[in-house]
Each structure stands twice: as structure tokens, then as C-alpha cells.
Design a protein around this motif. Structure first.
Motif, mmCIF file in Angstrom:
data_model
loop_
_atom_site.group_PDB
_atom_site.id
_atom_site.type_symbol
_atom_site.label_atom_id
_atom_site.label_comp_id
_atom_site.label_asym_id
_atom_site.label_seq_id
_atom_site.Cartn_x
_atom_site.Cartn_y
_atom_site.Cartn_z
ATOM 1 N N HIS A 1 16.550 8.180 52.516
ATOM 2 C CA HIS A 1 17.330 8.980 51.586
ATOM 3 C C HIS A 1 18.794 8.561 51.756
ATOM 4 N N TYR B 1 22.671 9.170 50.363
ATOM 5 C CA TYR B 1 23.601 10.011 49.606
ATOM 6 C C TYR B 1 24.999 9.533 49.970
ATOM 7 N N ALA C 1 22.861 9.106 44.769
ATOM 8 C CA ALA C 1 21.791 9.499 45.675
ATOM 9 C C ALA C 1 20.503 8.799 45.277
ATOM 10 N N PHE D 1 21.482 13.379 42.538
ATOM 11 C CA PHE D 1 22.717 13.594 43.286
ATOM 12 C C PHE D 1 22.960 15.083 43.537
ATOM 13 N N GLU E 1 20.526 16.288 46.250
ATOM 14 C CA GLU E 1 20.909 15.834 47.586
ATOM 15 C C GLU E 1 22.225 16.460 48.042
ATOM 16 N N THR E 2 23.044 16.926 47.112
ATOM 17 C CA THR E 2 24.249 17.667 47.500
ATOM 18 C C THR E 2 23.859 18.989 48.151
#
Length: 271
Positions: free
Chosen positions: A119, A121, A126, A147, A150-151
Motif C-alpha cells: 500500500h 500513500y 494512493a 486517496f 487511504e487518508t
């Protein structure tokens, strides 16, 4: 036949090494932009935070310790998809907080076959790439929607195993009832929110967000990480175990169990 088997094993080992090298290269590059200071967290630094968050930072032991710029965490655990069996994994990840970055590399055994996942980021993008036998991609996602998801994961990391990083102007706080707060974390043009719940001793006991997408169903599904155990790691009282839960309309589904093995802060590129 023996020579063929040896060759296949060697090729798979090389493929795994090359895949992991991408992760290590990103880690090395990210450290080049890090400046570690010796600035210590004081009572004044946490005074502007909601009371439950102040109590949490005091409970974990962040006061009097250095401000956090980076973190390296080691996990082991189990994961599964709906209707499928659990599989075990180990993972190594690096988080960089000044320029939000999360680099997570997982090694697993899926149905008896070695599997690796990365993964990434970083730099406003991402992606998630999972390879069976380190060769065959079974998941390869890099859509813009990833994105935001993943934030949320990055912010969840801050709350669970790097709580000293919550002293951050990119977070807007709102105190709620029942020892809870709402937090909105901003990374560039993307903002995500979560409800953080605490107990009377100051421990964070859950993180709940509606801003993640389940990649298997491609649905926006409420997500939470209830903490199941606390302990001491390198001088901090941290969550040692937490579940990862999707709250589907038809019922809750625990898809992951994470057990923190080690965490280190403010490492340098040579560490």
C-alpha cells in the motif's frame, strides 16, 4: 526436474526481492525529506486540544517526549474477505507526518501460497498492489478515490500508534458528548472525518469513519477500529491490538485483526 524446481524457487525469490525493493526505495526517498528536531512535547502543546484528546496524550505518555516526525511499525495479524477463511500476515510500515506518507508492505500466506502486498500513500496519490507468489497481481488499484480511503487509514495510524502526531494544525476538533470527539483531518484538497471514542481512564477505545471505500464491494461503508488491548511499547502506553470492521447494512464484518509488535519514532535514514 530437480533443476527446474530450483530454478522456479530462485525466480520466485528474485520476484519477491524486487517487489519489496520498490517499497524500500520509497522509504529511503521519503527519509531524504525528513528533518528531525529535538523539540519536546509540553503541556502548552496539548492545551488547545479537546480534553479527551489531552487525556489520551497524557495516558500514552507523550508529554515530555519528542515531537514525532516519523514512525516505523511492525504488525502481525489476520485478514479475510467475506465468505473466505482467515489468513495470517506480517507487515512493516513507515509513516511520515510532515508530508503525509504511508508505506505499508505485507507478507502473507494465502491458501498455502506466499503473497505480498504494498500500500503506497505518498505525494497526493494512493495505490494498492497485491501479488500472488510475488509475481501475479491479484489486486491492483490506483484510482483517485483510493486517496481519500487511504487518508482515513493514515489518520487512523496517527490515532492508534502515533498519538503524539495528533498535535497537528491540519486537524479540526469538535468535542461531543459521552467522552467523544469529532476530528477532521486535511491533506491538501482532501478532508476526512472520524469520531474518536475514549474511556474514563483516557484511553482511545474506538475510531469510526464514514469516508472509506471497501475495495471488494466498491462501496462507501462505515469503518471502525475498536481497540481490544493496551500495553507498553518503547515507553508509550499504546493500543496493542485492534480489529478492523466494516459496518455493512446487513451487519458488521470484522475483516482484520492487527497486533502491534513494535513501533519506533523519529528514525533516521541510516537506522
Amino acid at each position: 526436474m530437480i533443476n527446474l524446481i530450483v530454478l522456479i524457487v530462485a525466480l520466485l525469490a528474485m520476484a519477491g526481492w524486487n517487489f519489496e525493493r520498490e517499497f524500500k526505495k520509497d522509504v529511503s526517498q521519503s527519509f531524504k525529506n525528513v528533518s528531525i528536531s529535538e523539540e519536546i512535547i509540553s503541556e502548552a502543546d496539548v492545551a488547545q486540544l479537546p480534553i479527551p484528546v489531552q487525556n489520551y496524550l497524557k495516558y500514552v505518555g507523550a508529554i515530555g517526549k519528542p515531537k514525532i516526525k516519523t514512525a516505523r511499525a511492525i504488525f502481525k495479524g489476520e485478514m479475510r474477505e467475506k465468505g473466505k477463511d482467515w489468513f495470517g500476515f506480517t507487515s512493516e510500515q513507515y509513516n511520515f507526518f510532515a508530508d503525509p506518507t504511508r508505506l505499508f508492505f505485507m507478507k502473507a500466506n494465502f491458501k498455502g501460497l506466499p503473497t505480498q502486498g504494498y500500500h503506497r500513500y505518498k505525494e497526493g496519490k494512493a495505490s494498492m498492489l497485491i501479488k500472488l507468489l510475488s509475481v501475479f497481481p491479484v489486486v491492483d488499484i490506483s484510482e483517485p478515490e483510493m486517496f481519500k480511503t487511504e487518508t482515513v487509514t493514515f489518520f487512523n495510524d496517527m490515532c492508534l500508534f502515533a498519538p503524539a502526531a495528533l498535535i497537528d494544525k491540519r486537524i479540526n476538533w469538535q468535542t461531543l458528548e459521552d467522552n467523544s470527539v469529532k476530528a477532521v483531518f486535511h491533506n491538501g484538497e482532501v478532508s476526512v472525518s472520524a469520531i474518536l471514542k475514549f474511556d474514563e481512564s483516557g484511553r482511545m477505545i474506538n475510531f469510526i469513519s464514514e469516508d472509506r471505500v471497501d475495495v471488494n464491494s466498491n462501496q462507501n461503508v462505515p469503518f471502525s477500529t475498536p481497540v481490544t488491548e493496551y500495553g507498553t511499547v518503547n515507553g508509550y502506553k499504546l493500543p496493542l491490538a485492534a480489529d478492523a470492521v466494516w459496518h455493512f447494512p446487513e451487519g458488521d464484518f470484522v475483516y482484520g485483526k492487527f497486533y502491534l509488535q513494535d513501533v519506533q519514532y523519529n528514525l533516521k535514514i541510516s537506522d
